[in-house]
Design a protein around this motif. Structure first.
Motif, short mmCIF file in Angstrom:
data_model
loop_
_atom_site.label_atom_id
_atom_site.label_comp_id
_atom_site.label_asym_id
_atom_site.label_seq_id
_atom_site.Cartn_x
_atom_site.Cartn_y
_atom_site.Cartn_z
N LEU A 120 11.53 -4.45 7.21
CA LEU A 120 11.42 -3.47 8.39
C LEU A 120 11.89 -2.20 7.89
N ASP A 121 13.01 -2.14 7.36
CA ASP A 121 13.67 -1.05 7.25
C ASP A 121 12.75 -0.12 6.19
N SER A 122 12.16 -0.82 5.39
CA SER A 122 11.23 -0.12 4.25
C SER A 122 10.10 0.43 4.73
N VAL A 123 9.43 -0.21 5.42
CA VAL A 123 8.03 0.08 6.04
C VAL A 123 8.07 1.10 7.28
N GLN A 124 9.00 0.85 8.10
CA GLN A 124 9.01 1.68 9.27
C GLN A 124 9.18 3.24 9.36
N ARG A 125 9.53 3.82 7.99
CA ARG A 125 9.42 4.93 7.52
C ARG A 125 8.15 5.49 7.17
N PHE A 126 7.25 4.76 6.96
CA PHE A 126 5.96 5.07 6.41
C PHE A 126 4.88 5.29 7.30
N GLU A 127 3.99 6.17 7.19
CA GLU A 127 2.91 6.52 7.97
C GLU A 127 2.08 5.26 8.70
N ALA A 128 1.73 4.30 7.43
CA ALA A 128 0.94 3.33 7.88
C ALA A 128 1.48 2.52 9.14
N PHE A 129 3.01 2.59 9.46
CA PHE A 129 3.69 1.86 10.47
C PHE A 129 4.12 2.83 11.79
N PRO A 176 5.35 6.15 -2.70
CA PRO A 176 5.74 5.29 -1.46
C PRO A 176 5.19 5.35 -0.20
N GLY A 177 4.58 4.33 0.62
CA GLY A 177 3.95 4.43 1.90
C GLY A 177 2.43 4.46 1.79
N ASP A 178 2.04 4.53 0.53
CA ASP A 178 0.18 4.63 0.34
C ASP A 178 -0.05 2.99 0.41
N VAL A 179 -1.41 3.00 0.72
CA VAL A 179 -1.74 1.64 0.76
C VAL A 179 -2.96 1.61 -0.44
N LEU A 180 -2.73 0.59 -1.20
CA LEU A 180 -3.40 0.39 -2.40
C LEU A 180 -4.61 -0.70 -1.83
N GLY A 181 -5.85 -0.44 -2.83
CA GLY A 181 -6.85 -1.58 -2.84
C GLY A 181 -8.21 -0.91 -1.91
N LYS A 182 -9.08 -1.82 -1.86
CA LYS A 182 -10.51 -1.40 -1.31
C LYS A 182 -10.47 -1.66 0.23
N LEU A 183 -10.54 -0.88 0.91
CA LEU A 183 -10.53 -0.93 2.43
C LEU A 183 -12.04 -0.37 3.11
N GLY A 184 -12.29 -0.88 4.43
CA GLY A 184 -13.53 -0.35 4.94
C GLY A 184 -14.61 -1.35 4.79
N SER A 185 -15.69 -1.06 5.10
CA SER A 185 -16.82 -1.99 5.19
C SER A 185 -17.21 -2.62 3.81
#
Length: 266
Positions: free
Chosen positions: A44-53, A116-125
């Protein structure tokens, strides 16, 4: 997914048949696992500083990260391969990833760098299609990794997560537009200085009195749409001024304000 080492633990999953258990209740049921609370708090300490959260309540953040795997990627290891099935999604916690796409001549083109904070992988439809690019670890990197099905359920369950991921993807598109505009309208020296300024904040690693950017001169040439010779010449000029120094696969930025001023002057 390429070479990686699992670190930490994978928490026991809640019964997938029970659909109406609240996020808080599901987490409480797993609290008996050894080290659960300390590992969850660290995540939680790691992710809550990121835009995704951004703006996601702590209890919902916990429900999102609790089923992820922590994976450590060594430098130069492959995370996703172009043409392979897209079965996982990752959130980069530390390090730097390089996104590339192959060409018919066998060469690779760098599309972008993820920090750090970027989402990796294929997203969307088209998320279940094959990967359109290859993702490499530029530095030793740590990521939270979800199976695609599990992550899609989380996105459906938490609208703020969907909104934040859309915002990240929009930022990536804006960065591509900026790079296209720079290639079309600006001199190479301006493009390179602007790129280094962005990389300092995006993927730079503080080392004593400088910031390390783990990219070679050839990779910087690809990102700025110019030749290796031109990048080497400019870096030599700036090194003589004490602004940067270039190594085989690394650029060290010694004077960030001077580099910012240089990008404005060019």
């Amino acid at each position: 997914m390429g070479q990686a080492a699992l670190v930490g633990v994978v928490f026991p999953s809640a019964d997938r048949v029970v659909r109406h258990v609240s996020a808080t209740s599901a987490i409480q049921e797993r609290a008996a696992a050894p080290g659960f609370n300390s590992i969850l708090k660290r995540r939680l300490d790691s992710v809550q500083r990121f835009e995704a959260f951004s703006e996601i309540p702590g209890s919902d953040c916990a429900a999102i990260v609790v089923d992820a795997q922590e994976m450590q990627f060594q430098r130069h290891s492959t995370v996703f391969s172009e043409g392979s099935p897209a079965t996982r999604v990752a959130l980069l916690l530390s390090g730097c990833m390089k996104i590339t796409q192959g060409r018919a001549q066998g060469q690779e083109v760098i599309l972008r760098l993820n920090g750090p904070g970027d989402v990796l992988g294929k997203l969307g439809s088209q998320a279940r299609a094959n990967h359109l690019y290859t993702t490499y670890a530029v530095q030793p990197s740590l990521a939270l990794v979800w199976e695609m099905d599990a992550f899609e359920r989380l996105v459906d369950r938490f609208p703020l997560l969907r909104r934040n991921i859309a915002s990240i993807l929009e930022r990536h598109l804006n960065e591509l537009e900026i790079r296209y505009r720079e290639v079309s309208t600006e001199k190479v020296s301006s493009r390179l200085s602007n790129l280094l300024v962005r990389l300092v904040s995006q993927v730079g690693r503080r080392i004593e009195d400088c910031v390390e950017i783990a990219l070679s001169r050839r990779e910087l040439a690809q990102l700025t749409g110019t030749t290796l010779f031109t990048v080497s010449r400019l870096l030599c000029q700036w090194e003589a001024q004490g602004i940067v120094s270039a190594r085989r696969e690394v650029v060290l930025v010694h004077d960030v304000p001077a580099l910012q001023e240089l990008s404005r002057e060019e």
